[in-house]
Write an enzyme that holds these catalytic residues in place. Structure first.
Site, PDB file in Angstrom:
ATOM      1  N   ASP A 115      -0.546  -0.438   6.358  1.00 44.28           N
ATOM      2  CA  ASP A 115      -0.527   0.540   7.988  1.00 44.28           C
ATOM      3  C   ASP A 115      -1.413  -0.201   8.507  1.00 44.28           C
ATOM      4  O   ASP A 115      -1.452   0.120   9.822  1.00 44.28           O
ATOM      5  CB  ASP A 115      -0.394   1.900   7.863  1.00 44.28           C
ATOM      6  CG  ASP A 115      -1.648   2.497   7.316  1.00 44.28           C
ATOM      7  OD1 ASP A 115      -2.484   1.568   6.997  1.00 44.28           O
ATOM      8  OD2 ASP A 115      -1.489   3.547   6.968  1.00 44.28           O
TER       9      ASP A 115
ATOM     10  N   ASP B 226       0.903  -1.283   0.145  1.00 42.50           N
ATOM     11  CA  ASP B 226       0.015   0.059   0.102  1.00 42.50           C
ATOM     12  C   ASP B 226       0.834   1.340   0.122  1.00 42.50           C
ATOM     13  O   ASP B 226       2.209   1.227   0.474  1.00 42.50           O
ATOM     14  CB  ASP B 226      -0.678   0.003   1.267  1.00 42.50           C
ATOM     15  CG  ASP B 226      -1.881   1.088   1.236  1.00 42.50           C
ATOM     16  OD1 ASP B 226      -2.264   1.583   0.128  1.00 42.50           O
ATOM     17  OD2 ASP B 226      -2.157   1.638   2.488  1.00 42.50           O
TER      18      ASP B 226
END
Lengths: 241, 730
Positions: free
Chosen positions: B590, B389
């Site tokens: 995250d 990501d």
């Protein structure tokens, strides 16, 4: 027979060295509250356990040597008789090991750090102390058995010698002689106590080192020289131990 | 390690599974995975004054004494057969051997017999049954031989097999304790003790009783038990468990310390700043404990194999005896069958995986990398594609003002007004603006009547004039004029993926602030290291393609491996699609806004948020700011997998060869027992090699990057950069 005598002497002299460690155990084993007889029995049991382990190690080492030299199949008496190649190599290796140990006794070699694989040996040694205080006849016996397995250069030397004999029985006899040699000092330690002058201990260590050195040299010689065996055999008046 | 926790062996900390042996040691209920651990634990931790531990040693010692004597007497028999005149002695020696062997077999074989019985009651056949059957047969045969005055007895075989097994198990367990020594501190968070200092002295208290603002003394070498602030003393501290990096950090009065880090060299007095069982350290311990007690698929397979292995060997052993009995004397045939039973103990197979995975999990945890279960390690070792990501993973996730385009107004004036507005907002971009102003030492202009216009921006008034900061749409709504040049600039910035804030006052737009996310300094080296390990790296992001391209170029991801503008659902689809081509895939995020994607991947790797492990969104959690540990984590996972494979190969190969040899009659039973004891020690030693893996080193990974990244400079120096980039137009 002479060789076994030398080993006995080496064991006897070497046991003054042992007093450092095993002697401490013997002292700690102490007196039996039930009187003199019980104390003697206690120490006899302890030493018997130790002797059994030594004998077993000797037999094992000898058998191992035999496996290595199995091509011939026949075993030779200690320090005499003709040898084949494998036995020669074994003899040289064992002899070198003994010489290294002897030099260590003289303080000429740096201490071989942790010769024994650390696999549980130190924890075993620590927990063995629990046995010292345990009541009953079995505890000193068990203690002696474990004591015999504790790493000790003296034992290694003679195990090497036993292996070089390339036979379970001669190996067993080698270690028996050594074990019996350690008897007097250890019994003395237990019975009399701890009063032995450091100077005497030092002398004992030197004497033991000399014996091991001599045996090591003879063993190596046995591997190298075709006639060394004859010399050893025909040495008049035994060994200058 | 507490008494109630019986999922893990008290000694070696491997899962006990169904093999559990339960004992009471030092008044505490303990569970052991095998007899060896039972011995080793009592020898190690049994209090010497406790009769039980001493009694175990005495039994072993006496058993050893007896069997060694049996061996020596048998040696005598083998080498010097009693013939001729001494032949009359033979039966007496046999009788003596019998007398020695009976207590030896009872003492040494008792535990095996008991285990067999317990398992048999539960309807299971385990390896101890093989030993009991083999040794029992040898002993009973020899006993009959003594009674019938036949020339051969095999008491030595019976007792030596038992002794070798006992010693082998002990050595095995002692070796495994080395692994446990590393795991132990990772399981001890809740049961650890802290030295609490109050007015009248120091007390040892369990960590969970340490509350907020209590004073705790930590001696050098101890682990810091609670989060807190140093009140007294200074020391070096190793925070590897939290940051992943083993490094000495100097701390003094007023510094924060984190639970789980190790106080290296100075006594400290710490004021606790929270509750002890809510620390990250406690979370780590909990997750390690959970991970250790889970079983991997390969382990389940091995266990299944073991459970069918035992009956097969039983049949083989008996079959071999029956077959040889037709060709050889009965006693020889019996010994051959015994050798088959003894040599085929499947202990090594059962031990192949758990020890390696436990070591791996412990190793990772000590550097703050948490793994949910052993299966994760296996997948991690096999996967060949990692999707990242962007925001918060490859980038810092914090926007920064990178350029100010104005119509000639001084940049400082623009920033001061913008900051005056934005300090009333919680928006991420707003914080970037106030930070930029603060970094330049600007005093934000006082602005009243501040109102947030949802989704558009923010407005207020200063000196009777309206001030606004926000999107072009907001400016349009206000009907403020925008110089075409400035409008063009804003559009092009937006097109290249920047976030743009228009700032205006007095009915006019005066400037455009461009904000951007910056790649993490370690991102490039990490991507490179991954590629070096044969892992393909891709970027899946919800951001604009232009922004994705810029970050990808900065961290070294090829443009063909980027997919931008993806909604979470589309990310999952993209992963599925890649799974077709590459097999197992991992996703790094995250953990905050990409949870569904992490769940969708074969391995979800979250950076920095340990709670994900508990929520089961991620199966691997790296420490905060610990992206650089990822290649190392993969190394460890691969090493663990290699170890398991070599262990299994050894265990199965050994069993096949050894059983084959034993069936042909080439293996003495005593030798077979020695070989068998050695085989599981080989597995233990092979697994212990994992201890020698290198630690993760951020320096070597980052060095190349550090050079490259020096130009954009660290965050604190951002201002200097902005000043350079400010474009003033008149």
């Amino acid at each position: 027979m002479t060789a076994h005598l030398v080993i006995f002497v080496a064991g006897f002299a070497g046991s003054f060295h042992c007093i450092g460690m095993c002697g401490g155990f013997a002292c700690a084993l102490g007196r039996d509250p039930q009187g003199r007889g019980a104390t003697v029995l206690r120490h006899l049991l302890y030493n018997m356990g130790r002797l059994t382990t030594y004998c077993f190690l000797g037999g094992l080492a000898g058998a191992l040597g035999q496996v290595i030299c199995t091509s011939q199949g026949s075993t030779v008496p200690l320090l005499s008789g003709p040898l084949d190649t494998a036995q020669r190599i074994l003899a040289i290796l064992a002899g070198l090991l003994m010489i290294a140990m002897a030099l260590q006794f003289f303080g000429l070699l740096p201490r071989l750090h942790r010769v024994a694989p650390g696999f549980g040996a130190s924890t075993l040694a620590a927990s063995m102390r629990g046995l010292l205080a345990a009541p009953g006849r079995a505890a000193p016996l068990a203690f002696g058995v474990f004591n015999g397995f504790l790493p000790c250069p003296l034992v290694y030397s003679f195990a090497a010698q036993a292996a070089s004999t390339a036979g379970a029985l001669p190996g067993f006899l080698t270690m028996t002689a050594f074990g019996l040699g350690t008897f007097p000092a250890m019994l003395l330690m237990g019975g009399v106590g701890r009063a032995l002058a450091p100077a005497w201990r030092q002398r004992g260590v030197w004497l033991a080192g000399s014996c091991i050195l001599l045996l090591g040299l003879v063993t190596v010689g046995r591997g190298i020289l075709p006639f060394a065996a004859h010399i050893a055999h025909g040495w008049p008046g035994g060994y200058p131990a | 390690m507490t008494g109630q926790d019986h999922a893990l062996c008290s000694h070696c900390l491997l899962p006990v599974g169904r093999r559990a042996m339960r004992r009471t040691v030092n008044g505490e209920a303990c569970a052991f995975c095998c007899y060896g651990c039972c011995i080793a634990y009592q020898i190690k931790s049994g209090k010497t004054e406790e009769w039980e531990a001493a009694w175990l040693l005495i039994r072993l010692g006496v058993g050893g004494f007896l069997s060694m004597n049996i061996m020596l007497f048998s040696l005598l028999l083998y080498t010097d057969p009693f013939n001729g005149a001494d032949a009359a002695m033979l039966p007496w020696i046999h009788l003596l051997l019998w007398l020695l062997a009976t207590p030896a077999v009872i003492i040494l074989g008792g535990p095996f017999l008991r285990e067999t019985w317990f398992h048999a009651v539960q309807g299971r056949l385990t390896s101890s049954a093989l030993i009991v059957l083999g040794v029992g047969a040898a002993y009973l045969y020899s006993a009959f031989a003594v009674i019938e005055h036949s020339p051969k007895v095999y008491f030595d075989t019976a007792s030596m097999v038992l002794m070798l097994f006992t010693v082998g198990y002990y050595l095995d367990a002692a070796g495994r304790a080395r692994a446990a020594r590393d795991l132990q501190p990772l399981l001890a968070a809740e049961s650890e003790w802290a030295t609490v200092v109050n007015g009248d002295g120091e007390y040892r208290r369990p960590v969970r009783e340490v509350g907020r603002s209590m004073l705790v003394r930590v001696r050098p070498g101890e682990r810091i038990p609670v989060d807190g602030v140093i009140k007294e003393g200074e020391s070096h501290i190793d925070e590897a468990v939290i940051t992943g990096e083993s490094r000495q950090i100097a701390k003094g009065v007023g510094s924060d310390v984190i639970a789980g880090s190790i106080n290296l060299d100075g006594p400290l007095l710490i004021q606790s700043s929270g509750v002890a069982d809510a620390t990250r350290w406690a979370q780590i311990c909990q997750s390690v404990r959970d991970a250790l007690s889970r079983r991997s698929p390969s382990q389940r397979l091995a266990d299944t194999i073991v459970s069918i292995f035992v009956p097969i060997i039983l049949v083989l052993g008996v079959g071999t005896s029956v077959y040889w009995a037709q060709h050889l004397p009965f006693d020889r045939a019996l010994l051959i069958g015994l050798a088959v039973l003894v040599v085929a103990c499947p202990c090594a197979v059962g031990l192949a995986a758990p020890m390696a995975t436990s070591l791996g999990i412990g190793r990772l945890a000590r550097h703050g990398c948490l793994v949910r279960d052993p299966a994760t390690l296996e997948v991690l070792a096999r996967m060949r594609l990692i999707a990242f990501d962007k925001t918060g993973t490859l980038t810092s996730g914090r926007a920064r003002v990178v350029a100010i385009d104005s119509d000639g107004t001084n940049a400082d004036e623009v920033l001061a007004r913008a900051a005056g507005l934005e300090r009333h907002s919680e928006h991420g971009l707003a914080r970037a603006v106030t930070a930029a102003a603060a970094a330049r030492g600007l005093q934000p202009v006082a602005i009243r009547d501040v109102r947030v216009v949802a989704g558009r921006g923010i407005r207020g008034s200063s000196d009777g004039r309206t001030v606004a900061a926000g999107s072009a749409a907001l400016m349009h709504e206000l009907g403020w004029s925008l110089v075409p040049d400035l409008a063009e600039r804003g559009r092009s910035r937006e097109a290249s993926g920047h976030s743009v804030i228009y700032v205006g006052w007095g009915e006019r737009v005066h400037a455009v602030l461009s904000l951007d996310d910056t790649p993490l300094p370690e991102a490039r080296a990490t991507v490179e290291a991954l590629r070096h390990r044969g892992v393909r790296v891709t970027l899946l992001t919800g951001d604009l393609p232009a922004a994705a391209q810029r970050i990808a170029a900065a961290v070294g991801i090829e443009s063909g491996d980027i997919e931008a503008g993806l909604a979470p659902r589309a990310k999952c689809a993209a992963l599925d699609w890649r799974r077709h081509d590459h097999g197992l895939v991992a996703m790094v995020g995250d953990g905050l806004n990409d949870a569904p994607v992490l769940v969708g991947a074969d391995v979800g790797i979250a950076v920095g948020s340990a709670t994900d492990l508990a929520r089961e969104t991620a199966s691997v959690v790296l420490p905060l700011g610990g992206l650089w540990t990822l290649p190392w984590v993969i190394d460890v996972a691969r090493a663990v997998r290699t170890t398991i494979l070599t262990n299994l190969m050894w265990a199965f190969g050994y069993n096949l060869v050894a059983v084959g040899l034993a069936m042909v009659g080439l293996l003495q039973p005593v030798l077979a027992a020695a070989v068998m004891a050695g085989s599981s020690i080989v597995v233990v030693l092979n697994s212990l090699r994992l201890e020698r893996l290198p630690d993760p080193s951020p320096m070597s990974e980052q060095q190349s990057v550090a050079e490259a990244e020096r130009a954009p400079a660290p965050r604190s120096a951002a201002v200097a950069v902005i000043a350079g980039q400010v474009i003033q137009r008149g």
